[in-house]
Design an enzyme around this catalytic site. Structure first.
Site, PDB file in Angstrom:
ATOM      1  N   ASP A  93       0.860  -1.170   0.000  1.00 31.25           N
ATOM      2  CA  ASP A  93       0.000   0.000   0.000  1.00 31.25           C
ATOM      3  C   ASP A  93       0.899   1.223   0.000  1.00 31.25           C
ATOM      4  O   ASP A  93       2.112   1.123   0.186  1.00 31.25           O
ATOM      5  CB  ASP A  93      -0.914  -0.014   1.210  1.00 31.25           C
ATOM      6  CG  ASP A  93      -0.108  -0.047   2.485  1.00 31.25           C
ATOM      7  OD1 ASP A  93      -0.489  -0.766   3.402  1.00 31.25           O
ATOM      8  OD2 ASP A  93       0.926   0.623   2.533  1.00 31.25           O
ATOM      9  N   CYS A 306     -12.401 -27.640  10.509  1.00 26.92           N
ATOM     10  CA  CYS A 306     -11.180 -27.010  10.005  1.00 26.92           C
ATOM     11  C   CYS A 306     -10.047 -28.029   9.914  1.00 26.92           C
ATOM     12  O   CYS A 306      -9.846 -28.811  10.836  1.00 26.92           O
ATOM     13  CB  CYS A 306     -10.774 -25.859  10.947  1.00 26.92           C
ATOM     14  SG  CYS A 306      -9.264 -25.021  10.415  1.00 26.92           S
ATOM     15  N   CYS A 308      -6.813 -27.266   9.655  1.00 27.15           N
ATOM     16  CA  CYS A 308      -5.509 -26.617   9.862  1.00 27.15           C
ATOM     17  C   CYS A 308      -4.686 -27.324  10.924  1.00 27.15           C
ATOM     18  O   CYS A 308      -5.206 -28.116  11.720  1.00 27.15           O
ATOM     19  CB  CYS A 308      -5.702 -25.145  10.245  1.00 27.15           C
ATOM     20  SG  CYS A 308      -5.916 -24.816  11.989  1.00 27.15           S
TER      21      CYS A 308
HETATM   22  C1  LIG Z   1      -3.520   0.188   2.726  1.00 23.91           C
HETATM   23  C2  LIG Z   1      -3.633   1.011   1.470  1.00 23.91           C
HETATM   24  O1  LIG Z   1      -2.948   2.244   1.611  1.00 23.91           O
HETATM   25  C3  LIG Z   1      -3.244   3.081   0.659  1.00 23.91           C
HETATM   26  O2  LIG Z   1      -2.529   3.050  -0.318  1.00 23.91           O
HETATM   27  N1  LIG Z   1      -4.367   3.876   0.816  1.00 23.91           N
HETATM   28  C4  LIG Z   1      -5.467   3.558   1.521  1.00 23.91           C
HETATM   29  N2  LIG Z   1      -5.444   2.581   2.446  1.00 23.91           N
HETATM   30  C5  LIG Z   1      -6.597   2.293   3.148  1.00 23.91           C
HETATM   31  C6  LIG Z   1      -6.548   1.311   4.143  1.00 23.91           C
HETATM   32  C7  LIG Z   1      -7.696   1.064   4.895  1.00 23.91           C
HETATM   33  N3  LIG Z   1      -7.904   0.227   5.953  1.00 23.91           N
HETATM   34  C8  LIG Z   1      -9.196   0.466   6.327  1.00 23.91           C
HETATM   35  N4  LIG Z   1      -9.817  -0.120   7.371  1.00 23.91           N
HETATM   36  C9  LIG Z   1      -9.089  -0.975   8.282  1.00 23.91           C
HETATM   37  N5  LIG Z   1      -9.807   1.369   5.540  1.00 23.91           N
HETATM   38  C10 LIG Z   1      -8.879   1.796   4.637  1.00 23.91           C
HETATM   39  C11 LIG Z   1      -8.934   2.755   3.650  1.00 23.91           C
HETATM   40  C12 LIG Z   1      -7.771   3.016   2.900  1.00 23.91           C
HETATM   41  C13 LIG Z   1      -7.750   4.041   1.918  1.00 23.91           C
HETATM   42  O3  LIG Z   1      -8.750   4.729   1.650  1.00 23.91           O
HETATM   43  N6  LIG Z   1      -6.594   4.282   1.258  1.00 23.91           N
HETATM   44 ZN   LIG Z   2      -8.159 -24.480  12.308  1.00 28.88          ZN
END
Ligand SMILES: CCOC(=O)Nc1nc2cc3nc(NC)[nH]c3cc2c(=O)[nH]1
Ligand SMILES: [Zn+2]
Length: 372
Positions: A93, A306, A308
């Site tokens: 990300d 499961c 696992c």
């Molecule tokens: C993890 C991805 O990071 C990014 O590039 N942007 C981004 N990440 C998010 C991660 C998220 N995790 C959650 N809930 C646990 N909601 C999220 C939204 C985004 C997001 O809008 N944009």
């Molecule tokens: Zn298990």
């Protein structure tokens, strides 16, 4: 010869799709759940564990790996696959979400986002181009653009201005790493908060840019399940049908089923690994908390359905003992089971789409998880 980014749909069942996404480190069978390996490791598990449970792809976190050990150091070690000895696909990300959610103080401008390291308080700056350069250094198969994930409750005007900047940043990311310039593919991230018209606006702007896939951002940020599903069902079916759809940060087993029913292909969430560490375990009969006294002398496996390692070799009584004793093995056995459960659920979903029984599978888990 297939190319990274190729996305072939083999079967559908309503909006649900059964497809294959090609990456430089192998093909991914979707719908898929991606275990989160924030610092280049899925906490307490080895790459062998993950291969055994057929994890096809893991998530690495740009923000954390940039701060420690440094994306440049990872690059000098041959990239994240080599460094962590993970031979299968990796999605990184942009770290934007961590910066926005973990930081009180951060400065946002057209140029990018300034923030402080959670490790030593030093000041740092991510431009869209920098976020891509970091992911290039890490060598991930799927890169995410730098975006702004607006908080739950942001007003319409702010949400609109934010999505327009996210689009401009997305364009800068794509221009900085044009399609086909290497084996890494890039996903745009749809924003727009909880405003259906802004969600459509964000999607219309992003689909003009040649991404290999599209993510739904800005959900699972504190809203109710109903609000999340409302936006999900509104926007997912409108996203390009010939490209993968990735719902970020979601979710519970029921959220995964709901997301697939709306046409989502990819998911990531810390829930299975994080809940494992507080003793909340997912089973075919619903959630259980292993610390409950009722399990103290229960010689049955965690989940009779499961297959696992944890369920085949240990009893609830022993798992409760490990948890109460705060033994490291508790972490490992609980995480192993929870991730195996999530990955097996996705395997069942893929088979159900292939044989047109997805609705029945969804109903089965809704009944088992009805009590929440
Ligand atoms: C993890 C991805 O990071 C990014 O590039 N942007 C981004 N990440 C998010 C991660 C998220 N995790 C959650 N809930 C646990 N909601 C999220 C939204 C985004 C997001 O809008 N944009
Ligand atoms: Zn298990």
């Amino acid at each position: 010869m297939s190319t990274p980014g190729d996305f072939k749909i083999h079967a559908t069942d309503g909006e649900a799709r059964r497809a294959t996404l090609t990456t430089a480190h192998g093909d991914i069978q979707t719908p898929i759940f991606m275990p989160v390996g924030t610092q280049g490791t899925v906490k307490s598990l080895t790459p062998l564990d993950l291969e055994e449970m057929d994890a096809q792809i893991i998530l690495g976190n740009t923000y954390h790996l940039y701060l420690r050990p440094g994306d440049d150091l990872v690059a000098r070690r041959g990239g994240l696959h080599k460094f962590a000895n993970w031979k299968r696909p990796i999605l990184t990300d942009s770290g934007g979400f961590q910066v926005f959610s973990l930081q009180e103080i951060r400065k946002l401008s057209e140029e990018g986002v300034e923030f402080r390291s959670y490790i030593d308080g030093s000041k740092h700056f991510f431009s869209p181009e920098k976020a891509i350069d970091i992911q290039k250094n890490l060598g991930s198969d799927i890169m995410m653009v730098l975006d702004e994930c607006v908080g739950y409750g942001a007003d319409k005007d702010y949400t609109n201005k934010s999505l327009e900047m996210t689009t401009r940043w997305a364009k800068r990311c794509r221009d900085h790493y044009p399609k086909g310039s290497g084996g890494q593919i890039m996903f745009g991230i749809v924003q727009g908060g909880f405003y259906k018209d802004l969600r459509e606006k964000s999607l219309e702007q992003l689909r003009e840019i040649d991404f290999e896939g599209f993510a739904i951002g800005g959900l699972s940020v504190g809203e109710s399940t109903k609000e999340m599903y409302d936006i999900l069902h509104h926007i997912a079916p409108k996203m390009p049908s010939d490209k993968p759809r990735y719902l970020m940060g979601v979710g519970t087993p029921l959220d995964l089923l709901e997301g697939v029913s709306a046409g989502v292909d990819m998911f990531d969430c810390v829930l299975p690994s994080r809940n494992a560490r507080n003793g909340t375990l997912f089973t075919s009969q619903g959630k259980i908390n292993i610390k409950r006294a009722e399990f103290a002398e229960d010689d049955s496996p965690l989940d009779p359905e499961c297959g696992c390692y944890t369920c085949r070799n240990f009893t609830k009584a022993y798992l409760r003992h490990l948890y109460m004793a705060k033994e490291l093995l508790s972490y490992r056995l609980n995480t192993y089971h929870n991730l195996y459960f999530y990955l097996d659920l996705m395997k069942q979903i893929r088979a159900a789409i292939e044989n047109g029984t997805f609705a029945e599978l969804k109903a089965k888990y809704e009944a088992a998880y009805a009590k929440g």
